[in-house]
Motif scaffolding. Sequence first.
Motif, PDB file in Angstrom:
ATOM      1  N   LYS A   1       0.730  -1.026   0.051  1.00 41.01           N
ATOM      2  CA  LYS A   1      -0.022  -0.019   0.153  1.00 41.01           C
ATOM      3  C   LYS A   1       0.768   1.289   0.012  1.00 41.01           C
ATOM      4  O   LYS A   1       0.505   2.135  -0.754  1.00 41.01           O
ATOM      5  CB  LYS A   1      -0.746   0.077   1.242  1.00 41.01           C
ATOM      6  N   GLU A   2       1.794   1.263   0.739  1.00 35.47           N
ATOM      7  CA  GLU A   2       2.660   2.496   0.895  1.00 35.47           C
ATOM      8  C   GLU A   2       3.934   2.590   0.119  1.00 35.47           C
ATOM      9  O   GLU A   2       4.662   3.457  -0.009  1.00 35.47           O
ATOM     10  CB  GLU A   2       3.240   2.487   2.326  1.00 35.47           C
ATOM     11  N   LYS A   3       4.018   1.438  -0.728  1.00 33.66           N
ATOM     12  CA  LYS A   3       5.155   1.115  -1.579  1.00 33.66           C
ATOM     13  C   LYS A   3       6.659   1.454  -0.721  1.00 33.66           C
ATOM     14  O   LYS A   3       7.412   2.192  -1.125  1.00 33.66           O
ATOM     15  CB  LYS A   3       5.091   2.084  -2.705  1.00 33.66           C
ATOM     16  N   LEU A   4       6.712   0.649   0.154  1.00 30.26           N
ATOM     17  CA  LEU A   4       8.061   0.865   1.240  1.00 30.26           C
ATOM     18  C   LEU A   4       9.034   0.017   0.451  1.00 30.26           C
ATOM     19  O   LEU A   4       9.000  -0.824  -0.034  1.00 30.26           O
ATOM     20  CB  LEU A   4       7.683   0.328   2.553  1.00 30.26           C
TER      21      LEU A   4
ATOM     22  N   PRO B   1      13.810  12.362  10.273  1.00 31.08           N
ATOM     23  CA  PRO B   1      14.707  10.862  10.611  1.00 31.08           C
ATOM     24  C   PRO B   1      13.601   9.773  10.105  1.00 31.08           C
ATOM     25  O   PRO B   1      12.325  10.051  10.058  1.00 31.08           O
ATOM     26  CB  PRO B   1      14.745  10.945  12.208  1.00 31.08           C
ATOM     27  N   LEU B   2      14.364   8.976   9.492  1.00 29.36           N
ATOM     28  CA  LEU B   2      13.843   7.864   8.908  1.00 29.36           C
ATOM     29  C   LEU B   2      13.122   6.707   9.890  1.00 29.36           C
ATOM     30  O   LEU B   2      13.636   6.832  10.818  1.00 29.36           O
ATOM     31  CB  LEU B   2      14.916   6.934   8.308  1.00 29.36           C
ATOM     32  N   THR B   3      11.943   6.326   9.220  1.00 31.07           N
ATOM     33  CA  THR B   3      11.230   5.671  10.190  1.00 31.07           C
ATOM     34  C   THR B   3      11.231   4.210   9.425  1.00 31.07           C
ATOM     35  O   THR B   3      11.156   4.142   8.107  1.00 31.07           O
ATOM     36  CB  THR B   3       9.693   6.053  10.179  1.00 31.07           C
ATOM     37  N   VAL B   4      11.739   3.156  10.154  1.00 32.18           N
ATOM     38  CA  VAL B   4      11.840   1.892   9.586  1.00 32.18           C
ATOM     39  C   VAL B   4      10.646   0.857  10.108  1.00 32.18           C
ATOM     40  O   VAL B   4      10.714   0.570  11.272  1.00 32.18           O
ATOM     41  CB  VAL B   4      13.102   1.052   9.786  1.00 32.18           C
TER      42      VAL B   4
END
Length: 207
Positions: free
Chosen positions: A163-166, A197-200
């Motif tokens: 959905k989010e194209k992660l 900052p990156l969210t993983v």
Amino acid sequence: PSKHGAVYTISRQLDVDWIVSTRKNDTYISKDSLTPATEFIQECLQVTNGYMRYSWHDHKIIIPNLITIAAVLDAVPLHDLLFQQLNVSVPVKFDALQQFPPSLTSDHTNAPRIVTEWMLLNYGNQTTGLSKMNPGLDVHGHHKVFPPLTKDPNLGLTDYIVKEKLFNFFLYLGCIPLTDDHALMEKIATSTHWKHPLTVMGYDDTM
């Protein structure tokens, strides 16, 4: 797909418990309200008009990457036997067997890094963030060298990743300085357009 809405995948009891709890316990799920997997795949193929050809056996080590590629290309992943069983006629949008042959993916140590770097170069700018997914490596076993691929990947986040194209991947030595995996991790973190900052998403307790 026919309603162009979100998809929630139920593969275990925890998935049912989660969706019920988030809907204030007023959600009732029956077999009649569920779409069988093969029927859902056929509906998806009608909407996307294309599929990704892959092999679960040969590509297991890079399944996390293939999920992202399929999401970006809006392609339905199918192995050859299932494609024949579904009896559908849609074009191949991406042939993973050709791009990532068994001669590459049989190298479980280097294939994830090689494919992840290729994915970063070709599709990184079409993704929206990061996620990690262990393809099934026995990271908690007592192994002196690279852990064996003895399990299946936990696909629980797949619907959200699509959905989010992660940018979905897994580098076993990604957190170990002075390794090739770590160097690629730094490149991913510093050369992309994602918000910092990156969210993983996902979970990695390898080291």
